[in-house]
Design a protein around this motif. Structure first.
Motif, PDB file in Angstrom:
ATOM      1  N   PRO A   1       0.863  -1.129   0.013  1.00 29.74           N
ATOM      2  CA  PRO A   1       0.053   0.176   0.064  1.00 29.74           C
ATOM      3  C   PRO A   1       0.837   1.243   0.086  1.00 29.74           C
ATOM      4  O   PRO A   1       2.099   1.378   0.467  1.00 29.74           O
TER       5      PRO A   1
ATOM      6  N   VAL B   1      -3.345   6.490   1.027  1.00 31.76           N
ATOM      7  CA  VAL B   1      -4.040   6.037   1.884  1.00 31.76           C
ATOM      8  C   VAL B   1      -4.756   7.328   2.765  1.00 31.76           C
ATOM      9  O   VAL B   1      -5.858   7.548   2.907  1.00 31.76           O
TER      10      VAL B   1
ATOM     11  N   TYR C   1      -6.484   9.739   0.602  1.00 32.06           N
ATOM     12  CA  TYR C   1      -7.843   9.112   0.464  1.00 32.06           C
ATOM     13  C   TYR C   1      -8.820   9.540   1.623  1.00 32.06           C
ATOM     14  O   TYR C   1     -10.048   9.998   1.458  1.00 32.06           O
TER      15      TYR C   1
ATOM     16  N   THR D   1      -7.979   9.071  -4.079  1.00 30.93           N
ATOM     17  CA  THR D   1      -6.636   9.265  -4.012  1.00 30.93           C
ATOM     18  C   THR D   1      -6.428  10.217  -5.506  1.00 30.93           C
ATOM     19  O   THR D   1      -6.799  10.099  -6.544  1.00 30.93           O
TER      20      THR D   1
ATOM     21  N   MET E   1      -3.834   3.673  -4.312  1.00 31.55           N
ATOM     22  CA  MET E   1      -3.567   2.830  -3.303  1.00 31.55           C
ATOM     23  C   MET E   1      -2.443   1.963  -3.235  1.00 31.55           C
ATOM     24  O   MET E   1      -1.874   1.496  -2.171  1.00 31.55           O
TER      25      MET E   1
ATOM     26  N   GLU F   1      -9.608   0.232  -6.177  1.00 33.67           N
ATOM     27  CA  GLU F   1      -9.069   0.849  -4.973  1.00 33.67           C
ATOM     28  C   GLU F   1     -10.442   1.931  -4.323  1.00 33.67           C
ATOM     29  O   GLU F   1     -11.425   2.033  -5.156  1.00 33.67           O
TER      30      GLU F   1
END
Length: 552
Positions: free
Chosen positions: A182, A187, A190, A196, A202, A346
């Motif tokens: 990842p 992350v 997000y 993202t 991701m 994702e």
């Protein structure tokens, strides 16, 4: 419309496996259930796989497309709406077409203009062009492109052995040398921004091509991306235009956009909510066809707040449409979540993905392979209530407070932290740090709240690394702009392409249908971006100018 997967190796001893290419392509069967094909270059250092959803030139439009001497290989996901104009020009220049497919415009356009073909295309697309005669020493070059507004996705992974790219992440992950680790920066982004921001995904080893960008790779391992179109381009001078004249220009531009998107050899319909955007789409389309248009709407069981079927039925009846509805039960809603993760690759933080899938499945079951959707109108014409709320809050409170000395602001912040909820403290903190108020229309976690939900929290400086560059880009082009203009730009750069358009792409493709977006015609976008903000939000009315047009 299709799903594409390609491999471009820069190691002489590394050859592409046709079986592996097809296996990866088959992870995207939902994107293209009608056909399956592949191509390998003579030296086997390039290979491409393809799944097709047949829409234009159903019988003859197979891909990949090859030049007459076999040196150029083209794969296109999407539609080129101005392909007939390009065809006429290219045939006048001596090019000989082999099909009636719109995708062939990319092949001959590349032969004629090279990389500059991207600037001549009007449509939604993600494509690759492999040219075995270009690149360093004429040993091969790969061109990747994503459409100007980001309607279609394109992902890629760079490894020591070369480049792998595809319409979906899951196809890339079929290759063992691709990391599944990842990307914790992504992350964190997000959690704040609901999706993202490009170019991250991701997955640490996979990136996505931003809207309006191309990428070029050669067999030496060199790789570069560059922008060929910007959302701020195509501005129109409306300084002397009256409100009625602007309304007329919007009407003409939207009408042309819808007409362009009727290009299909298969049945089509409209996603209809009964709101301004979808109703305008249906109203204008009904003037262009001589049959009842199929319309589709969706509701969720026990959720009357979001149920718009009554409005949709009324509008459909006004234009003699053949209306269809689906009710998503609680069991169906939760039952789809596992499949949704597969189709998304994702996460997209938007529960609308679930009803959108069932709406797409309804259209497919009723025979419509193409549908028109209303995405983009709320951004371009300031339709969100949040725009109005933020605009008024910025004018009355935020801007004056932001202008106070830091010592005063910091004292207020320390006091507020003790007595106010975190959501309100976040805005005081932004003003104290002299940051912009609006970070996007789908902001979820603040930095302080992320510290509580992430095991290994590291401040990723999302404002300075993502949000602030968007504002700087806008301000470098336009020095005297309203809060609303600048806020809209933020959503056009991220929320629209990476959240809203990706939910449409992934959920419609999951049901094997193609969604077209008439409000995102590049000419209409340029016009809408040129309209003064006081005609978008006026007298407390959002989407003012578009509503006025709908009333005519």
């Amino acid at each position: 419309m299709c799903g594409i997967i390609g491999v471009f190796n820069n190691k002489l001893q590394k050859v592409v496996s046709n079986a592996q290419i097809l296996k990866a392509a088959d992870t995207m069967t939902h994107r293209g259930p009608d056909d399956r094909a592949s191509f390998l270059s003579k030296d086997q250092r390039f290979g491409v796989g393809y799944r097709r959803l047949s829409i234009v030139d159903v019988d003859g439009g197979r891909q990949p497309l090859l030049s007459s001497d076999g040196s150029v290989c083209v794969n296109v996901n999407g539609e080129i709406y101005n392909h007939l104009e390009l065809r006429k020009e290219l045939e006048n220049r001596g090019h000989v077409y082999q099909t009636n497919s719109d995708s062939e415009a990319v092949l001959h356009g590349y032969e004629e203009w090279g990389v500059d073909i991207v600037g001549k295309l009007k449509g939604m697309y993600a494509f690759s062009v492999y040219d075995s005669n270009e690149g360093v020493g004429g040993k091969g070059r790969l061109l990747l492109a994503r459409d100007k507004l980001g309607i279609k996705p394109l992902y890629y992974s760079i490894t020591p052995e070369g480049l792998t790219y595809a319409s979906e992440i899951k196809a890339i992950l079929k290759f063992s040398d691709i990391s599944r680790e990842p990307d914790m920066i992504a992350v964190s982004q997000y959690l704040t921004m609901s999706a993202t921001p490009a170019p991250r995904t991701m997955f640490a080893g996979i990136q996505k091509l931003p809207p309006g960008h191309i990428a070029i790779a050669d067999l030496n391992g060199d790789f570069e991306t560059r922008e060929y179109w910007n959302i701020l381009d195509n501005r129109v001078d409306l300084s002397d235009a009256s409100e009625d004249e602007i309304i007329e220009q919007i009407s003409e531009s939207l009408t042309l956009s819808i007409r362009r998107r009727l290009m299909t050899d298969v049945p089509f319909g409209v996603f209809l909510s009964g709101g301004v955007d979808s109703s305008l789409n249906l109203a204008l389309m009904s003037q262009m066809v001589n049959r009842p248009i199929d319309t589709f709407s969706v509701a969720i069981e026990n959720d009357e707040v979001s149920n718009e079927n009554k409005h949709a039925r009324y509008v459909a009846n006004q234009f003699g449409a053949n209306h269809n509805e689906v009710l998503v039960t609680d069991k169906e809603f939760t039952g789809f979540l596992t499949d949704m993760a597969y189709y998304q690759d994702e996460p997209l933080a938007d529960p609308v993905c679930v009803p959108l899938y069932y709406l797409s499945a309804l259209a497919k079951s009723n025979g419509s392979t193409v549908v028109h959707v209303g995405e983009g109108a709320d951004e371009l014409f300031a339709g969100y209530g949040n725009y109005a709320l933020m605009n008024d809050f910025h004018r009355s409170l935020y801007a004056p407070f932001r202008g106070l000395p830091y010592s005063v602001k910091n004292l207020v912040l320390q006091t507020a932290d003790l007595i106010l909820p975190e959501s309100k403290v976040e805005y005081i903190n932004r003003a104290t740090l002299n940051q912009e108020l609006f970070w996007g229309g789908a902001v979820v976690f603040s930095e302080s709240s992320k510290q509580r939900v992430m095991n290994e929290y590291i401040d990723q400086k999302i404002y300075s690394n993502v949000i602030e560059p968007y504002y700087e880009e806008y301000d470098s082009r336009f020095t005297k702009s309203s809060f609303l203009d600048r806020a809209i730009h933020i959503d056009l750069k991220h929320r629209l392409p990476e959240l809203l358009l990706m939910r449409v792409d992934k959920m419609s493709m999951a049901a094997s249908i193609e969604a077209r977006v008439p409000f995102l015609d590049e000419d209409l976008v340029g016009l809408a971006n040129s309209i003064p903000s006081e005609l978008k939000y006026k007298s407390g009315i959002t989407k003012y100018i578009l509503r006025k047009m709908a009333m005519k």
